[in-house]
Design a protein around this motif. Structure first.
Motif, short mmCIF file in Angstrom:
data_model
loop_
_atom_site.label_atom_id
_atom_site.label_comp_id
_atom_site.label_asym_id
_atom_site.label_seq_id
_atom_site.Cartn_x
_atom_site.Cartn_y
_atom_site.Cartn_z
N ALA A 2 0.84 -1.21 0.00
CA ALA A 2 0.00 0.00 0.00
C ALA A 2 0.87 1.25 0.00
N ALA A 3 1.97 1.21 0.77
CA ALA A 3 2.87 2.37 0.81
C ALA A 3 3.56 2.56 -0.54
N LEU A 4 3.95 1.45 -1.19
CA LEU A 4 4.58 1.56 -2.51
C LEU A 4 3.61 2.15 -3.53
N ALA A 5 2.35 1.77 -3.45
CA ALA A 5 1.35 2.32 -4.37
C ALA A 5 1.22 3.83 -4.17
N SER A 6 1.19 4.27 -2.93
CA SER A 6 1.12 5.72 -2.67
C SER A 6 2.37 6.42 -3.16
N LEU A 7 3.53 5.78 -2.95
CA LEU A 7 4.79 6.37 -3.43
C LEU A 7 4.77 6.50 -4.94
N ALA A 8 4.34 5.46 -5.64
CA ALA A 8 4.28 5.51 -7.10
C ALA A 8 3.34 6.62 -7.58
N GLU A 9 2.22 6.74 -6.92
CA GLU A 9 1.26 7.79 -7.30
C GLU A 9 1.87 9.17 -7.13
#
Length: 577
Positions: free
Chosen positions: A505-512
């Protein structure tokens, strides 16, 4: 409500008349300020010691001659020393004003020589002009000559002005003639403006006649005189204005305020004869505030005479704001007499805001008396925002005891403000609550706030959460906000998390966030490290969509070579050339 009238009739301890007019008269001419205002900022006050040169050099000065009676020079010096020993500037000024008023006039010439010696700046600034004014009332020519002899040319203005005040009291025509003989320029205009402001206090008609005939900026001089006249006799000032074509709004506002202090009923009768509040221009708020403080009863009558609508509502807010500045309970009682409506609700919010800034607990009691609805919810938010920074623990404890809907709205605000000052304390306090939506909201707010002040500390705190929905949301929020400032540091923290839903979930936010920073290739590389297939696919599609918008020709071959299902490829490629 009689307290309002008592407050308005209470004036500060009077200063020396010459010291008030010395500053306010000139500034009233140049700046258009009220001549009753005294601007005495210590930061802007310029010592006048350097303006004087001794009449006789100190090494050659003979022993002072003791007058045959009255104040001795030794007593004069002792009085100066006692005044200088006082703690505050204002106390010393009062002492110098009294001393300047008690020195026998025939002793002023020999005594002022002491003030030409190196002295404390306030002696020159506060005592000498008062002595010169009294000297000029008896012998203006000698007082003027003294100033020309001892004062440095560039610093004579305050002393010359003091002499002109006394001269004008003795012989107004001669004082005006002396001003006429001065070189043209700003000092000359200041002299005539200040003198006419002083004369207007005792003979406004004479001052107005001189102002009208003055060859330079006569309108400004007339305005200065009329301001002073309004303070003395507002009704007569209105009559004088009636004969002229111009009625400046700022002057009408000054008249209204002065008249309301002296005779509220007559002032209101005059105000009702005007075409609404437009004649007061931008100063209508000052007039309404003066009316509210002068007579709450007349204020209510005045409002009742206005047509219902935006103007009346605005006036109500202004009056409540003025009243609450002196007595919150009285303002609340006065406001309670008005019928419910948008205007009253807006005024209640004004009252609550001012009350909460002064006494949040008392404001809460008033808030509780309001009917449920949007106004009460807004009032709750105001109180929370104003109380929380000062007493976060007390405000949080109060918020937790509110009904569920109010609690859920108020607690996050308190916690977020507390977290700005002491996030660790706020986090520890919120963590002690029973599990609830309020606790979840509070912890997420702390994470959002803490990350901006100390991202590593916030990250270490979030990492301690138990695995689950709260930890995922907090990690996403932290990753998003941290990456806006330092994506590399945020990425290192995320990569150090254990594999699982929180890390993904944190990686998805980082990518966004990286995508929003216009680094689409890096965002795609980050999204590809997500282990959960559906979440990874969603992050990649989001980055690819942004890439298509920015550089469709580069995005197309990458999409064609990807391992995505044909359906997803087809949808994305349709958006490329």
């Amino acid at each position: 409500m009689s307290g309002f009238i008592a407050i308005m009739n209470t004036s500060p301890k009077p200063r020396c008349r010459w010291s008030v007019l010395l500053v306010s008269g000139a500034l009233g001419l140049v700046l258009g300020a009220g001549t009753g205002a005294v601007l005495r900022s210590k930061a802007s006050r310029q010592p006048m010691t350097a303006a004087l040169a001794p009449v006789i050099q100190p090494a050659r000065q003979p022993a002072p001659v003791e007058p045959a009676g009255g104040l001795k020079t030794a007593e004069f010096e002792d009085a100066i020393r006692r005044a200088l020993s006082l703690v505050s500037y204002e106390q010393r000024e009062d002492a110098f004003c009294r001393l300047a008023g008690t020195v026998p006039v025939n002793q002023i010439p020999p005594l002022v020589n002491f003030l030409a010696k190196p002295a404390h700046p306030q002696v020159i600034e506060s005592l000498l002009p008062g002595l010169l004014r009294r000297w000029a009332e008896v012998n203006p020519a000698d007082a003027w000559a003294y100033v020309q002899k001892v004062a440095v040319p560039g610093n004579r203005a305050p002393l010359e002005q003091a002499v002109l005040y006394g001269w004008g009291k003795r012989d107004l025509a001669a004082a005006i003639e002396m001003i006429r003989r001065q070189p043209n320029g700003l000092p000359k205009q200041r002299y005539i403006g200040a003198l006419l402001a002083e004369v207007a206090g005792r003979d406004p008609a004479a001052a107005l006649a001189v102002a009208a005939a003055w060859p330079v900026d006569a309108k400004t001089l007339q305005f200065t005189v009329l301001q002073r006249w309004a303070a003395r006799d507002p009704a007569a000032t209105v009559a004088a204005l009636a004969a002229g074509p111009q009625k400046p709004p700022e002057l009408l506002a000054i008249i209204a305020q002065c008249w309301l202090r002296r005779d509220p009923a007559s002032a209101v009768a005059w105000m009702k004869s005007l075409p609404g509040l437009n004649p007061f221009g931008r100063d209508k708020e000052k007039v309404l505030a003066a009316l509210a403080l002068a007579s709450p009863a007349l204020s209510a009558q005045f409002l009742a005479g206005l047509p219902a609508g935006a103007l009346r509502n605005e006036c109500l807010r202004i009056m409540v704001a003025a009243m609450s500045g002196y007595d919150f309970h009285a303002a609340a009682a006065w406001l309670a007499g008005f019928p419910d409506g948008a205007g009253k609700r807006a005024a209640q919010l004004v009252l609550i805001r001012q009350w909460a800034e002064f006494d949040a607990r008392a404001a809460i009691a008033y808030y509780a008396s309001l009917p449920a609805g949007a106004s009460q919810r807004t009032a709750l938010e105001m109180i929370t925002q104003l109380w929380a920074p000062a007493e976060p623990r007390a405000a949080a404890a109060w918020a937790l005891g509110l009904p569920p809907k109010s609690r859920d709205a108020s607690v996050p605000i308190v916690i977020a403000m507390w977290a700005r000052e002491d996030p660790a304390a706020a986090a520890a306090w919120a963590a002690s609550w029973p599990a609830s939506q309020a606790q979840t909201n509070a912890l997420l707010n702390i994470a959002r706030t803490w990350v901006w002040g100390n991202s590593p500390a916030a990250a270490a705190w979030v990492a301690q959460f138990k695995d689950g929905d709260l930890k995922e949301k907090a990690a996403c929020s932290l990753a998003r906000d941290w990456a806006r400032r330092d994506p590399e540091a945020a990425g290192r923290w995320i990569k150090g998390l254990p594999a699982g839903r929180t890390r993904d979930a944190a990686l998805a936010s980082l990518a966004e966030t990286i995508t929003q920073r216009f680094d689409v290739k890096e965002a795609i590389a980050t999204a590809q490290t997500i282990e959960a297939p559906e979440l990874r696919q969603s992050a990649l599609e989001s980055a690819a969509s942004e890439w298509i918008i920015r550089d469709p020709y580069a995005a197309r071959p990458w999409i064609e070579q990807s391992a995505w299902p044909d359906g997803i490829k087809s949808q994305l490629l349709k958006r490329t050339p």
